[in-house]
Design a protein around this motif. Sequence first.
Motif, mmCIF file in Angstrom:
data_model
loop_
_atom_site.group_PDB
_atom_site.id
_atom_site.type_symbol
_atom_site.label_atom_id
_atom_site.label_comp_id
_atom_site.label_asym_id
_atom_site.label_seq_id
_atom_site.Cartn_x
_atom_site.Cartn_y
_atom_site.Cartn_z
ATOM 1 N N CYS A 86 -45.756 1.776 11.353
ATOM 2 C CA CYS A 86 -46.028 2.563 10.148
ATOM 3 C C CYS A 86 -45.140 2.009 9.026
ATOM 4 O O CYS A 86 -43.915 2.147 9.087
ATOM 5 C CB CYS A 86 -45.721 4.037 10.392
ATOM 6 S SG CYS A 86 -45.704 5.004 8.865
ATOM 7 N N PRO A 87 -45.746 1.400 8.007
ATOM 8 C CA PRO A 87 -44.931 0.838 6.921
ATOM 9 C C PRO A 87 -44.018 1.891 6.285
ATOM 10 O O PRO A 87 -42.890 1.570 5.901
ATOM 11 C CB PRO A 87 -45.972 0.343 5.915
ATOM 12 C CG PRO A 87 -47.216 0.136 6.709
ATOM 13 C CD PRO A 87 -47.179 1.128 7.828
ATOM 14 N N ASN A 114 -42.565 10.884 10.528
ATOM 15 C CA ASN A 114 -42.880 9.450 10.358
ATOM 16 C C ASN A 114 -41.604 8.650 10.116
ATOM 17 O O ASN A 114 -41.383 8.074 9.051
ATOM 18 C CB ASN A 114 -43.810 9.241 9.152
ATOM 19 C CG ASN A 114 -45.147 9.920 9.314
ATOM 20 O OD1 ASN A 114 -45.232 10.987 9.916
ATOM 21 N ND2 ASN A 114 -46.182 9.327 8.780
ATOM 22 N N CYS A 172 -46.316 6.283 1.589
ATOM 23 C CA CYS A 172 -47.358 5.738 2.450
ATOM 24 C C CYS A 172 -48.253 4.822 1.607
ATOM 25 O O CYS A 172 -48.922 5.296 0.691
ATOM 26 C CB CYS A 172 -48.190 6.872 3.058
ATOM 27 S SG CYS A 172 -49.724 6.227 3.766
ATOM 28 N N GLU A 200 -49.098 13.325 1.479
ATOM 29 C CA GLU A 200 -48.584 11.958 1.256
ATOM 30 C C GLU A 200 -49.212 11.329 0.008
ATOM 31 O O GLU A 200 -48.822 10.238 -0.400
ATOM 32 C CB GLU A 200 -48.865 11.073 2.476
ATOM 33 C CG GLU A 200 -47.985 11.397 3.667
ATOM 34 C CD GLU A 200 -48.402 10.666 4.932
ATOM 35 O OE1 GLU A 200 -49.076 9.643 4.854
ATOM 36 O OE2 GLU A 200 -48.053 11.165 6.021
ATOM 37 N N CYS A 260 -55.693 2.655 6.625
ATOM 38 C CA CYS A 260 -54.403 2.196 7.159
ATOM 39 C C CYS A 260 -54.693 1.101 8.191
ATOM 40 O O CYS A 260 -55.197 1.387 9.282
ATOM 41 C CB CYS A 260 -53.656 3.364 7.807
ATOM 42 S SG CYS A 260 -52.135 2.827 8.606
HETATM 43 S S1 SF4 Z 1 -51.451 6.225 7.072
HETATM 44 FE FE1 SF4 Z 1 -49.480 5.880 6.050
HETATM 45 S S2 SF4 Z 1 -48.030 7.221 7.091
HETATM 46 FE FE2 SF4 Z 1 -49.855 7.015 8.416
HETATM 47 S S3 SF4 Z 1 -49.355 5.314 9.770
HETATM 48 FE FE3 SF4 Z 1 -50.480 4.437 8.052
HETATM 49 S S4 SF4 Z 1 -48.825 3.835 6.639
HETATM 50 FE FE4 SF4 Z 1 -47.894 5.217 8.096
#
Ligand code: SF4
Length: 303
Positions: A86-87, A114, A172, A200, A260
């Motif tokens: 997860c960035p 997260n 995010c 988010e 994502c």
């Molecule tokens: S949607 Fe955003 S918070 Fe969820 S895993 Fe992907 S980067 Fe992470």
Amino acid sequence: MDDKSIIEKINKLKKEKNAVILAHNYQRPEVQDIADYSGDSLALSRIAADTDADVIVFCGVHFMAETAYILSPDKTVLLPDKDSGCPMANMITADQLRALKKERPGATVIAYVNTTAEVKAETDICCTSGNAVKLLDKLKDIDDLIFVPDKCLGSYLSKKSGKDFFLWNGYCPTHVKIQPEDIIEKRKMYPDAKVLSHPECTSAVLELSDEVLSTEGICRYAQREDVQEIIFATEIGIMHRLKTENPGKKFYPASDAAVCSDMKKITLEKILWSLEEMQYEIKVPDEICKKARKAVDRMIEIV
Ligand code: SF4
């Protein structure tokens, strides 16, 4: 091998190894379909803690598999793609949080779930997008608060609770792609639809929304009898669950850009390899696990 043969093999191995497959709401449709349970990260971790299965195949991103391990360290937790991260969770390290705590001694640290296990271990209490508002209400006597890593969720909570937080500058990358113009345009196209946004998203998007809800909250809202059309401002993968649970209702993504790529790394083939090779096993060192567990348990106790 075709999908049907892969699914048969997965189901056979699942029985042999007493495994359960958990899939986050943002996973690919076929991954959600083969899962025993779909949900958000905390709901899935709780299932992981309660299940009698010996093996948990976690179809999500790295911090989610870690959280499942923290809550049930006696089980084997597998992440079918080791690069599925997860960035946002990677936008703060434990060293950075330790330095911040030194700058603000005495402050209470709240971490969004997260985060990595190392960051959770440096945290007083965790929260999710679904329980953060309730949690802050219970913490109303505490004034000096640090919130990591998501500045969008943090600023939403700050407005809701009337408290000033120190906000870490994380976000995010998927949710911030949703722009206020997207909401304005979709409202014009679908004037009868309710706009539901994940916290988010940026505050400009949240201000244009009818409701601000977690993914589980969006799924629950969609089941209301008086709601027939929804514009959702969150990752596009949730559409599959919304449509499956609410046949006949209409769902529109606020933006097709909200994808994502980390959540899409897991495929049926990788789930099969994961069960065949028992890879990639996610573990958290004992000391970090114990400290991180305290922050997660504190959230569960308070909320
Ligand atoms: S949607 Fe955003 S918070 Fe969820 S895993 Fe992907 S980067 Fe992470």
